[in-house]
Design a protein around this motif. Structure first.
Motif, mmCIF file in Angstrom:
data_model
loop_
_atom_site.group_PDB
_atom_site.id
_atom_site.type_symbol
_atom_site.label_atom_id
_atom_site.label_comp_id
_atom_site.label_asym_id
_atom_site.label_seq_id
_atom_site.Cartn_x
_atom_site.Cartn_y
_atom_site.Cartn_z
ATOM 1 N N SER A 168 0.846 -1.194 0.000
ATOM 2 C CA SER A 168 0.000 0.000 0.000
ATOM 3 C C SER A 168 0.884 1.248 0.000
ATOM 4 C CB SER A 168 -0.897 0.014 1.241
ATOM 5 O OG SER A 168 -0.125 0.337 2.381
ATOM 6 N N MET A 169 0.273 2.396 -0.332
ATOM 7 C CA MET A 169 1.037 3.647 -0.333
ATOM 8 C C MET A 169 1.502 4.004 1.080
ATOM 9 S SD MET A 169 -2.061 6.242 -1.200
ATOM 10 C CE MET A 169 -3.596 6.214 -0.285
ATOM 11 N N LEU A 229 4.357 3.620 -6.634
ATOM 12 C CA LEU A 229 2.975 3.243 -6.943
ATOM 13 C C LEU A 229 2.561 1.978 -6.205
ATOM 14 C CD1 LEU A 229 3.129 3.707 -10.822
ATOM 15 C CD2 LEU A 229 2.645 5.414 -9.108
ATOM 16 N N SER A 230 1.290 1.936 -5.857
ATOM 17 C CA SER A 230 0.738 0.778 -5.160
ATOM 18 C C SER A 230 -0.183 0.007 -6.104
ATOM 19 C CB SER A 230 -0.040 1.271 -3.936
ATOM 20 O OG SER A 230 -0.769 0.193 -3.387
ATOM 21 N N THR A 234 -4.405 3.704 -13.554
ATOM 22 C CA THR A 234 -4.233 4.676 -12.474
ATOM 23 C C THR A 234 -3.862 3.897 -11.231
ATOM 24 O OG1 THR A 234 -6.539 4.570 -11.774
ATOM 25 C CG2 THR A 234 -5.982 6.240 -13.407
ATOM 26 N N PRO A 289 -2.753 4.505 -6.814
ATOM 27 C CA PRO A 289 -2.382 5.384 -5.701
ATOM 28 C C PRO A 289 -0.884 5.326 -5.478
ATOM 29 C CG PRO A 289 -3.429 3.380 -4.887
ATOM 30 C CD PRO A 289 -3.487 3.316 -6.386
ATOM 31 N N TYR A 331 2.772 7.143 -3.273
ATOM 32 C CA TYR A 331 3.415 8.037 -2.305
ATOM 33 C C TYR A 331 4.510 8.787 -3.050
ATOM 34 C CZ TYR A 331 6.139 9.705 1.648
ATOM 35 O OH TYR A 331 6.815 10.502 2.539
ATOM 36 N N PHE A 334 0.262 11.728 -0.678
ATOM 37 C CA PHE A 334 -0.413 10.611 -1.329
ATOM 38 C C PHE A 334 -1.124 11.149 -2.566
ATOM 39 C CE2 PHE A 334 -0.456 9.031 3.178
ATOM 40 C CZ PHE A 334 0.481 8.042 2.960
ATOM 41 N N ILE A 335 -0.809 10.570 -3.716
ATOM 42 C CA ILE A 335 -1.364 11.087 -4.967
ATOM 43 C C ILE A 335 -1.928 9.929 -5.792
ATOM 44 C CG2 ILE A 335 0.199 13.068 -5.084
ATOM 45 C CD1 ILE A 335 1.866 11.442 -7.136
ATOM 46 N N ASN A 336 -2.639 10.274 -6.846
ATOM 47 C CA ASN A 336 -3.115 9.281 -7.784
ATOM 48 C C ASN A 336 -2.344 9.485 -9.085
ATOM 49 O OD1 ASN A 336 -4.815 7.086 -7.816
ATOM 50 N ND2 ASN A 336 -6.392 8.157 -8.984
ATOM 51 N N LYS A 384 -1.676 8.544 -13.067
ATOM 52 C CA LYS A 384 -2.243 7.939 -14.270
ATOM 53 C C LYS A 384 -1.141 7.900 -15.320
ATOM 54 C CE LYS A 384 -6.422 8.116 -17.032
ATOM 55 N NZ LYS A 384 -7.392 8.958 -17.729
#
Lengths: 132, 84
Positions: free
Chosen positions: A5-6, A30-31, B50, B52, B54, B59-61, B63
């Motif tokens: 997870s992040m 990325l997670s 896309t 999630p 770090y 914390f970002i998304n 794409k």
């Protein structure tokens, strides 16, 4: 990208990686929970429940130009990845008029593919250059 | 007390608690419905996604298609806090 997870990414970065690299990891970590993206890229190991060491080079048009996949215990060679990007960038700038032979590094000679080169690569490129 | 485990991941045994399971049968059944995983091809467009992430304290998304126009190195690895 990994299945972590992040939040775990944050802990790894803040508690360990930032001690190796000043300021921590400069790119997004990325997670991929459940390995869904990894499965689409063909590198998710369903039996082990983790991603293998897949590395993909994607050009500015979104086209995959190369990839490498290793099993978990062997780490990657970052310099080789950078060399490949430099080669692909040169090819792209030359609009395909140049090609980088085996052993190419920035500054070394390129080949200009065309009818005259057929059967004549041996005159321009020597075997030692592959190992240089 | 449990024995010390080699590094592994969680997975269901395929049966209810306390009942023995014929593992090879359940494995076989699972495999019938498994999709064939194929490698993506060089020279073709990368699958967009896309995810999630770090990044530098936030914390970002992310794409993939937001990076069109740039070179991207997409790296997968087995897990955080691993050794290599």
């Amino acid at each position: 990208m990994s299945i972590d997870s992040m939040f775990v990414h944050k802990m790894w970065n803040d508690n360990e990686l930032s001690k190796m690299v000043d300021g921590g990891v400069p790119f997004p970590m990325l997670s991929d929970a459940g390995g869904k993206v990894g499965a689409v890229y063909g590198i998710y190991d369903d039996n082990a429940g983790v991603e293998t060491r897949g590395r993909f080079l994607i050009d500015p048009d979104g086209v995959v130009q190369g990839y490498e996949v290793l099993t978990p215990p062997v780490g990657r060679n970052v310099n080789e990845t950078i060399r490949q990007i430099q080669a692909f960038q040169l090819i792209r700038e030359s609009k395909g008029t140049e090609a980088t032979p085996s052993g190419w590094k920035p500054g070394k000679m390129t080949l200009k593919p065309g009818p005259e080169l057929v059967g004549n690569v041996w005159k321009e490129w020597k075997t030692e250059m592959a190992f240089d | 007390m449990g024995e010390e485990l080699g590094v592994s991941c969680a997975r269901p045994t395929g049966g209810p608690v306390g009942e023995s399971v014929k593992t090879d049968e359940t494995e076989k059944e699972k495999n019938i419905f498994k999709e064939v995983v194929s490698m993506i091809k060089v020279g073709q467009k990368a699958p967009d996604f896309t995810a999630p992430a770090y990044h530098k304290g936030r914390f970002i998304n992310v794409k993939l298609s937001d990076y069109l126009g740039k070179w991207v190195v997409l790296c997968f690895y087995p897990g955080d806090f691993t050794f290599v």
